[in-house]
Write a protein that holds these residues in place. Structure first.
Motif, PDB file in Angstrom:
ATOM      1  N   LYS A  83     -83.681  18.558 -69.701  1.00 30.90           N
ATOM      2  CA  LYS A  83     -82.404  18.764 -70.395  1.00 30.90           C
ATOM      3  C   LYS A  83     -81.383  17.713 -69.955  1.00 30.90           C
ATOM      4  N   GLU A  84     -81.319  17.449 -68.638  1.00 35.31           N
ATOM      5  CA  GLU A  84     -80.396  16.428 -68.135  1.00 35.31           C
ATOM      6  C   GLU A  84     -80.736  15.063 -68.725  1.00 35.31           C
ATOM      7  N   PHE A  85     -82.022  14.759 -68.807  1.00 39.85           N
ATOM      8  CA  PHE A  85     -82.490  13.491 -69.350  1.00 39.85           C
ATOM      9  C   PHE A  85     -82.073  13.343 -70.814  1.00 39.85           C
ATOM     10  N   ASN A  86     -82.274  14.406 -71.594  1.00 37.36           N
ATOM     11  CA  ASN A  86     -81.900  14.378 -73.014  1.00 37.36           C
ATOM     12  C   ASN A  86     -80.382  14.328 -73.190  1.00 37.36           C
ATOM     13  N   ASP A  87     -79.654  15.048 -72.328  1.00 35.49           N
ATOM     14  CA  ASP A  87     -78.190  15.025 -72.407  1.00 35.49           C
ATOM     15  C   ASP A  87     -77.655  13.615 -72.148  1.00 35.49           C
ATOM     16  N   LEU A  88     -78.241  12.944 -71.143  1.00 33.40           N
ATOM     17  CA  LEU A  88     -77.826  11.575 -70.858  1.00 33.40           C
ATOM     18  C   LEU A  88     -78.076  10.664 -72.050  1.00 33.40           C
ATOM     19  N   ALA A  89     -79.218  10.842 -72.685  1.00 25.71           N
ATOM     20  CA  ALA A  89     -79.569  10.000 -73.824  1.00 25.71           C
ATOM     21  C   ALA A  89     -78.591  10.188 -74.977  1.00 25.71           C
ATOM     22  N   GLN A  90     -78.142  11.433 -75.162  1.00 20.85           N
ATOM     23  CA  GLN A  90     -77.259  11.732 -76.287  1.00 20.85           C
ATOM     24  C   GLN A  90     -75.804  11.352 -76.028  1.00 20.85           C
ATOM     25  N   GLN A  91     -75.469  11.076 -74.780  1.00 19.30           N
ATOM     26  CA  GLN A  91     -74.088  10.723 -74.447  1.00 19.30           C
ATOM     27  C   GLN A  91     -73.736   9.297 -74.867  1.00 19.30           C
ATOM     28  N   ARG A  92     -74.746   8.480 -75.132  1.00 24.68           N
ATOM     29  CA  ARG A  92     -74.520   7.078 -75.501  1.00 24.68           C
ATOM     30  C   ARG A  92     -75.136   6.809 -76.875  1.00 24.68           C
ATOM     31  N   THR A  93     -74.643   5.777 -77.510  1.00 24.70           N
ATOM     32  CA  THR A  93     -75.135   5.415 -78.837  1.00 24.70           C
ATOM     33  C   THR A  93     -76.427   4.602 -78.732  1.00 24.70           C
ATOM     34  N   PRO A  94     -77.214   4.552 -79.803  1.00 21.39           N
ATOM     35  CA  PRO A  94     -78.421   3.709 -79.789  1.00 21.39           C
ATOM     36  C   PRO A  94     -78.097   2.251 -79.471  1.00 21.39           C
ATOM     37  N   ALA A  95     -76.940   1.784 -79.953  1.00 22.46           N
ATOM     38  CA  ALA A  95     -76.555   0.395 -79.674  1.00 22.46           C
ATOM     39  C   ALA A  95     -76.329   0.190 -78.181  1.00 22.46           C
ATOM     40  N   TYR A  96     -75.742   1.201 -77.528  1.00 21.25           N
ATOM     41  CA  TYR A  96     -75.529   1.089 -76.080  1.00 21.25           C
ATOM     42  C   TYR A  96     -76.863   0.998 -75.358  1.00 21.25           C
ATOM     43  N   TRP A  97     -77.814   1.890 -75.704  1.00 19.34           N
ATOM     44  CA  TRP A  97     -79.099   1.903 -75.003  1.00 19.34           C
ATOM     45  C   TRP A  97     -79.857   0.603 -75.234  1.00 19.34           C
ATOM     46  N   LYS A  98     -79.717   0.040 -76.427  1.00 18.55           N
ATOM     47  CA  LYS A  98     -80.363  -1.252 -76.686  1.00 18.55           C
ATOM     48  C   LYS A  98     -79.773  -2.318 -75.765  1.00 18.55           C
ATOM     49  N   ASP A  99     -78.449  -2.335 -75.652  1.00 19.77           N
ATOM     50  CA  ASP A  99     -77.791  -3.299 -74.773  1.00 19.77           C
ATOM     51  C   ASP A  99     -78.174  -3.052 -73.318  1.00 19.77           C
ATOM     52  N   TYR A 100     -78.265  -1.784 -72.925  1.00 14.30           N
ATOM     53  CA  TYR A 100     -78.613  -1.423 -71.544  1.00 14.30           C
ATOM     54  C   TYR A 100     -80.025  -1.909 -71.205  1.00 14.30           C
ATOM     55  N   GLN A 101     -80.970  -1.666 -72.101  1.00 17.62           N
ATOM     56  CA  GLN A 101     -82.337  -2.129 -71.871  1.00 17.62           C
ATOM     57  C   GLN A 101     -82.408  -3.651 -71.854  1.00 17.62           C
ATOM     58  N   ASP A 102     -81.618  -4.291 -72.710  1.00 12.38           N
ATOM     59  CA  ASP A 102     -81.605  -5.758 -72.728  1.00 12.38           C
ATOM     60  C   ASP A 102     -81.106  -6.315 -71.393  1.00 12.38           C
ATOM     61  N   ARG A 103     -80.127  -5.644 -70.799  1.00 12.35           N
ATOM     62  CA  ARG A 103     -79.593  -6.106 -69.512  1.00 12.35           C
ATOM     63  C   ARG A 103     -80.619  -5.913 -68.398  1.00 12.35           C
ATOM     64  N   TRP A 104     -81.376  -4.825 -68.461  1.00 11.36           N
ATOM     65  CA  TRP A 104     -82.459  -4.641 -67.501  1.00 11.36           C
ATOM     66  C   TRP A 104     -83.515  -5.732 -67.672  1.00 11.36           C
ATOM     67  N   ALA A 105     -83.878  -5.992 -68.935  1.00 13.92           N
ATOM     68  CA  ALA A 105     -84.888  -7.017 -69.212  1.00 13.92           C
ATOM     69  C   ALA A 105     -84.421  -8.384 -68.715  1.00 13.92           C
ATOM     70  N   ALA A 106     -83.139  -8.678 -68.892  1.00 13.68           N
ATOM     71  CA  ALA A 106     -82.591  -9.957 -68.430  1.00 13.68           C
ATOM     72  C   ALA A 106     -82.648 -10.050 -66.912  1.00 13.68           C
ATOM     73  N   LEU A 107     -82.366  -8.930 -66.248  1.00 11.15           N
ATOM     74  CA  LEU A 107     -82.427  -8.924 -64.784  1.00 11.15           C
ATOM     75  C   LEU A 107     -83.853  -9.154 -64.306  1.00 11.15           C
ATOM     76  N   PHE A 108     -84.821  -8.464 -64.904  1.00 14.10           N
ATOM     77  CA  PHE A 108     -86.227  -8.655 -64.536  1.00 14.10           C
ATOM     78  C   PHE A 108     -86.648 -10.110 -64.745  1.00 14.10           C
ATOM     79  N   LYS A 109     -86.199 -10.684 -65.855  1.00 17.05           N
ATOM     80  CA  LYS A 109     -86.555 -12.084 -66.149  1.00 17.05           C
ATOM     81  C   LYS A 109     -85.951 -13.008 -65.097  1.00 17.05           C
ATOM     82  N   ASP A 110     -84.694 -12.777 -64.731  1.00 15.66           N
ATOM     83  CA  ASP A 110     -84.042 -13.616 -63.719  1.00 15.66           C
ATOM     84  C   ASP A 110     -84.749 -13.501 -62.372  1.00 15.66           C
ATOM     85  N   ILE A 111     -85.174 -12.282 -62.027  1.00 20.26           N
ATOM     86  CA  ILE A 111     -85.891 -12.087 -60.757  1.00 20.26           C
ATOM     87  C   ILE A 111     -87.217 -12.831 -60.782  1.00 20.26           C
ATOM     88  N   GLU A 112     -87.961 -12.709 -61.887  1.00 18.87           N
ATOM     89  CA  GLU A 112     -89.248 -13.391 -62.014  1.00 18.87           C
ATOM     90  C   GLU A 112     -89.082 -14.905 -61.867  1.00 18.87           C
TER      91      GLU A 112
END
Length: 252
Positions: free
Chosen positions: A149-178
């Motif tokens: 429930k907490e996981f789903n609540d967190l997901a619903q608190q942000r827009t799909p555009a936000y989550w896309k941007d959030y994942q992109d920032r994680w991907a960018a960090l992983f790429k920079d580390i690599e």
């Protein structure tokens, strides 16, 4: 004339990434047979066999140091190498069976004392077993109903555009580390990566670190199958040192 493989060809044959091959070269785990005048790596057939062995060892959960020890015993003998792999698999299976029995015993004792520290481990095992049967609803097994429930609540608190941007920032960090695995994780470069890492975690899970930590353990164990970030041991090893140094610096 001996046949040699470029990094691209070796990646196609084994599924190993170019980043991993360069990392193995850097740490002396798998050096190319030679480099061209333009510094392009070239690998021999025996290197292909060695890389296949490394892939097996990595799949079995061996650390870099353990893989080095195995290779030092039978690097040039392919038949012996295969025998070693079989021996390792049998020994690993034996240890896994013993560990499973130990976990069951610990769980029974911990549950009697109302302690739940080991439940996350049992959940991981359950999800991995589900994956073997083709089921993919990892969160229904890995998370408790309250955590789901907490996981789903967190997901619903942000827009799909936000989550896309959030994942992109994680991907960018992983790429920079690599791209910077050759640097010292305890240097300013590594500490900056650690800061970005904790900033991203806190941005979403700052008020629920327990859930964030559990999801992180699930990601590392491979149970979160819909993650957009592939698990790379070399990145995790690098960041473990960087995050430790960052925490020490924050308390100085």
């Amino acid at each position: 004339m001996p046949e040699y493989y470029s990094i691209k060809k070796l990646c196609e044959l084994t599924g190993v990434t170019a980043v991993t091959l360069r990392y193995y070269d850097k740490i002396g785990l798998l050096k190319p047979a030679y480099k061209t005048h333009r510094q392009y790596r070239r690998y021999a057939k025996k290197d292909l066999a060695t890389l296949q062995q490394l892939t097996t060892l990595r799949y079995l959960g061996f650390s870099i140091e353990q893989m080095k020890q195995v290779l030092s015993d039978a690097r040039l003998d392919i038949k012996q190498s295969l025998r070693v792999q079989g021996m390792i698999m049998r020994e690993k299976a034996k240890r896994l069976n013993e560990a499973a029995q130990l976990v069951e015993s610990l769980l029974e004792n911990l549950e009697k004392n109302n302690l739940i520290d080991w439940q996350i481990q049992s959940k991981i095992i359950a999800v991995l077993q589900l994956q073997e049967t083709g089921e993919n609803d990892w969160y229904k097994t890995f998370l408790t109903p309250h955590e789901e429930k907490e996981f789903n609540d967190l997901a619903q608190q942000r827009t799909p555009a936000y989550w896309k941007d959030y994942q992109d920032r994680w991907a960018a960090l992983f790429k920079d580390i690599e791209d910077n695995l050759s640097t010292d994780p305890e240097s300013e470069v590594g500490i900056e990566f650690a800061k970005r890492w904790f900033d991203l975690v806190n941005e979403v899970y700052g008020n629920n670190r327990a859930l964030g930590n559990k999801l992180w353990e699930g990601y590392k164990a491979g149970v979160i199958t819909d993650s957009t970030l592939p698990y790379k041991p070399e990145v995790i090893e690098y960041m473990a040192k960087a995050k430790k140094k960052y925490k020490e610096a924050m308390h100085e």
